[in-house]
Design a protein around this motif. Structure first.
Motif, short mmCIF file in Angstrom:
data_model
loop_
_atom_site.label_atom_id
_atom_site.label_comp_id
_atom_site.label_asym_id
_atom_site.label_seq_id
_atom_site.Cartn_x
_atom_site.Cartn_y
_atom_site.Cartn_z
N ASP A 75 61.54 11.71 -1.83
CA ASP A 75 62.92 11.31 -2.15
C ASP A 75 63.06 9.84 -2.52
O ASP A 75 64.09 9.42 -3.04
N GLN A 76 62.02 9.06 -2.26
CA GLN A 76 62.08 7.62 -2.58
C GLN A 76 61.37 7.28 -3.89
O GLN A 76 61.29 6.11 -4.27
N LYS A 77 60.84 8.30 -4.55
CA LYS A 77 60.03 8.06 -5.75
C LYS A 77 60.84 7.29 -6.80
O LYS A 77 60.36 6.33 -7.42
N GLN A 78 62.06 7.72 -7.00
CA GLN A 78 62.87 7.08 -8.05
C GLN A 78 63.07 5.59 -7.75
O GLN A 78 63.11 4.76 -8.66
N HIS A 79 63.20 5.26 -6.47
CA HIS A 79 63.40 3.85 -6.13
C HIS A 79 62.18 3.00 -6.51
O HIS A 79 62.32 1.83 -6.87
N VAL A 80 61.01 3.60 -6.40
CA VAL A 80 59.81 2.84 -6.78
C VAL A 80 59.75 2.72 -8.32
O VAL A 80 59.33 1.70 -8.86
N GLU A 81 60.22 3.76 -9.00
CA GLU A 81 60.28 3.66 -10.48
C GLU A 81 61.27 2.57 -10.90
O GLU A 81 61.01 1.79 -11.82
N ILE A 82 62.39 2.50 -10.21
CA ILE A 82 63.38 1.45 -10.50
C ILE A 82 62.75 0.08 -10.25
O ILE A 82 62.99 -0.89 -10.98
N THR A 83 61.93 0.02 -9.22
CA THR A 83 61.24 -1.25 -8.90
C THR A 83 60.33 -1.67 -10.05
O THR A 83 60.32 -2.83 -10.46
N ARG A 84 59.59 -0.71 -10.57
CA ARG A 84 58.68 -1.03 -11.69
C ARG A 84 59.48 -1.47 -12.92
O ARG A 84 59.14 -2.46 -13.57
N ASP A 85 60.54 -0.73 -13.22
CA ASP A 85 61.39 -1.10 -14.37
C ASP A 85 61.92 -2.51 -14.23
O ASP A 85 61.94 -3.29 -15.18
N THR A 86 62.38 -2.82 -13.03
CA THR A 86 63.01 -4.13 -12.80
C THR A 86 61.98 -5.25 -12.89
O THR A 86 62.25 -6.32 -13.46
N ALA A 87 60.79 -5.00 -12.35
CA ALA A 87 59.71 -6.00 -12.44
C ALA A 87 59.39 -6.26 -13.91
O ALA A 87 59.27 -7.42 -14.35
N GLU A 88 59.28 -5.17 -14.69
CA GLU A 88 58.96 -5.33 -16.12
C GLU A 88 60.05 -6.11 -16.84
O GLU A 88 59.76 -6.97 -17.67
N LYS A 89 61.27 -5.79 -16.51
CA LYS A 89 62.39 -6.45 -17.19
C LYS A 89 62.40 -7.95 -16.86
O LYS A 89 62.54 -8.79 -17.75
N PHE A 90 62.23 -8.27 -15.58
CA PHE A 90 62.20 -9.68 -15.18
C PHE A 90 61.05 -10.40 -15.89
O PHE A 90 61.22 -11.49 -16.46
N ASN A 91 59.88 -9.78 -15.88
CA ASN A 91 58.70 -10.39 -16.50
C ASN A 91 58.92 -10.64 -17.99
O ASN A 91 58.45 -11.64 -18.55
N ARG A 92 59.64 -9.69 -18.61
CA ARG A 92 59.91 -9.82 -20.05
C ARG A 92 60.83 -11.02 -20.32
O ARG A 92 60.62 -11.78 -21.25
N ILE A 93 61.83 -11.16 -19.47
CA ILE A 93 62.81 -12.23 -19.69
C ILE A 93 62.25 -13.60 -19.29
O ILE A 93 62.40 -14.57 -20.02
N TYR A 94 61.60 -13.65 -18.13
CA TYR A 94 61.25 -14.96 -17.55
C TYR A 94 59.75 -15.26 -17.54
O TYR A 94 59.34 -16.31 -17.06
N GLY A 95 58.94 -14.30 -18.00
CA GLY A 95 57.48 -14.52 -17.95
C GLY A 95 56.89 -13.84 -16.74
O GLY A 95 57.57 -13.58 -15.74
N GLU A 96 55.57 -13.57 -16.85
CA GLU A 96 54.84 -12.80 -15.83
C GLU A 96 55.06 -13.36 -14.41
O GLU A 96 54.64 -14.48 -14.11
N THR A 97 55.70 -12.59 -13.56
CA THR A 97 56.02 -13.04 -12.21
C THR A 97 55.70 -11.98 -11.16
O THR A 97 55.17 -12.27 -10.09
N PHE A 98 56.05 -10.72 -11.49
CA PHE A 98 55.93 -9.66 -10.48
C PHE A 98 54.89 -8.62 -10.85
O PHE A 98 54.76 -8.23 -12.01
N LYS A 99 54.19 -8.16 -9.80
CA LYS A 99 53.23 -7.08 -9.95
C LYS A 99 53.97 -5.74 -9.96
O LYS A 99 54.99 -5.60 -9.28
N LEU A 100 53.45 -4.77 -10.72
CA LEU A 100 54.09 -3.44 -10.73
C LEU A 100 53.47 -2.56 -9.64
O LEU A 100 52.28 -2.26 -9.70
N PRO A 101 54.27 -2.15 -8.65
CA PRO A 101 53.72 -1.35 -7.55
C PRO A 101 53.62 0.13 -7.89
O PRO A 101 54.31 0.62 -8.78
N GLU A 102 52.78 0.83 -7.15
CA GLU A 102 52.66 2.30 -7.28
C GLU A 102 53.23 2.96 -6.03
O GLU A 102 52.98 2.49 -4.92
#
Ligand code: ADP
Ligand code: TRP
Length: 317
Positions: free
Chosen positions: A149-176
């Motif tokens: 039931d928490q899978k989607q939250h981890v997907e949201i985490t990956r999306d958000t990390a990618e988005k931040f990295n795109r805007i501000y430069g490589e900062t966050f690792k993408l978790p599994e």
């Protein structure tokens, strides 16, 4: 080579059940040996549901005792509560600013709350995934063991990390996410997903009498020799080979099969319950674990937050 980083958390929102254990907590214990682990008590998440200070305090202490009782070890892992590390809410705010309302409207938890017309949805519930994203990304987490039931939250985490990295430069690792397929959704005594909110649980530290009562009230289908809900739960405690023999032997005898399940659950829970009683006898020691864990987590989170402030341009000195 350094170990991979693991973070997971549970809300202090009531007694944990065997669904929480087999879906998530058991993996916490097993992975302590192979990962650098952070185990969080998500108390700020729980504020959405619990708005009584006395209940909140007791729930936090209870969950900390639960963590220690299943074998989470403060010598090996960082055990802490979310509210001790203010960087979680700070980072969640920054993620709020790069996340759109329609994106969060697609979250399952929000949709479920929306379908329940009897209660208005708080901003905290709507933003819930953003706080979880911050929990995970603050520690450069590689893996997040959770139930399905928490899978989607981890997907949201990956999306958000990618988005931040795109805007501000490589900062966050993408978790599994790490989800165990065979126990991704443990059924409750009514056959739906076992959940505190459905009142269909077998508590992880239940007394013998409570175990008997819960199992005896498992809803059985009246057709066929195998009571599906009993069997599904039994699979947590015995191999399918053993169960095939047992269920063949007692075909159609639901009471005998339930009694066999009761015995297996009792055998499993008894040592956990005994250990819990000992740990619960020394609350001061439990609080010390939380406090020290909070200090260790804060050290890591504040270094990461410093980097984030630099990246977004608010760090001037
Ligand atoms: P609940 O639904 O009982 O409130 P939580 O939301 O507190 O449970 O979940 C804590 C952890 O346990 C999460 O990782 C969640 O995915 C897992 N979990 C909860 N219920 C189940 C279940 N029935 N089967 C497998 N995992 C579960
Ligand atoms: N949302 C999770 C739940 O309800 C709890 C949680 C909060 C969590 N922060 C987390 C789980 C970070 C894993 C990682 O079960």
């Amino acid at each position: 080579m350094s170990k991979k980083i693991l973070l997971s958390g549970i809300q202090p929102s009531g007694r944990p059940h065997i669904g929480n254990f087999f879906g998530a907590m058991k993996q916490f214990v097993d992975m302590q040996e192979t990962h650098d682990c952070l185990f969080m008590l998500a108390d700020y998440h729980a504020l959405n549901a619990i708005q009584d200070a006395k209940v909140m305090k007791q729930n936090i202490i209870d969950l900390a005792i639960d963590y220690l009782s299943i074998g989470l070890d403060p010598e090996k892992s960082i055990i802490f509560k979310q509210s001790d590390v203010s960087e979680h809410t700070e980072l969640a705010w920054i993620f709020d600013t790069i996340t759109t309302v329609p994106y969060l409207q697609r979250a399952h938890a929000y949709k479920a709350a929306e379908a329940n017309l009897s209660k208005e949805i708080s901003v905290g519930l709507f933003n819930y995934p953003m706080l979880m994203v911050a929990d995970i990304l603050l520690y450069d987490t590689d893996v997040v063991p959770v139930g399905a039931d928490q899978k989607q939250h981890v997907e949201i985490t990956r999306d958000t990390a990618e988005k931040f990295n795109r805007i501000y430069g490589e900062t966050f690792k993408l978790p599994e996410p790490k989800i165990l397929a065979n126990v991704a959704v443990v059924p409750g005594i009514d056959g739906r997903k076992m959940s505190k909110s459905y009142g269909n649980t077998i508590p992880l530290f239940a007394e013998d009498a409570e175990i008997e009562k819960c199992v005896m009230s498992i809803v059985t289908d009246s057709s066929g020799g195998i009571p599906k809900n009993v069997y599904e739960m039994h699979k947590l405690f015995r191999s399918e080979e053993e169960l095939t023999v047992l269920y063949k032997q007692h075909e159609g005898k639901y009471k005998a099969l339930k009694e066999a399940l009761i015995n297996d659950i009792k055998t499993f829970i008894r040592p956990l319950r005994e250990k819990r009683k000992t740990i619960a006898g020394d609350t001061a020691a439990v609080l010390k674990v939380l406090k020290e864990g909070g200090i260790r987590a804060k050290e890591k989170a504040s270094a990461k937050m410093d980097e984030v402030r630099e990246k977004v341009g608010v760090k001037l000195y």
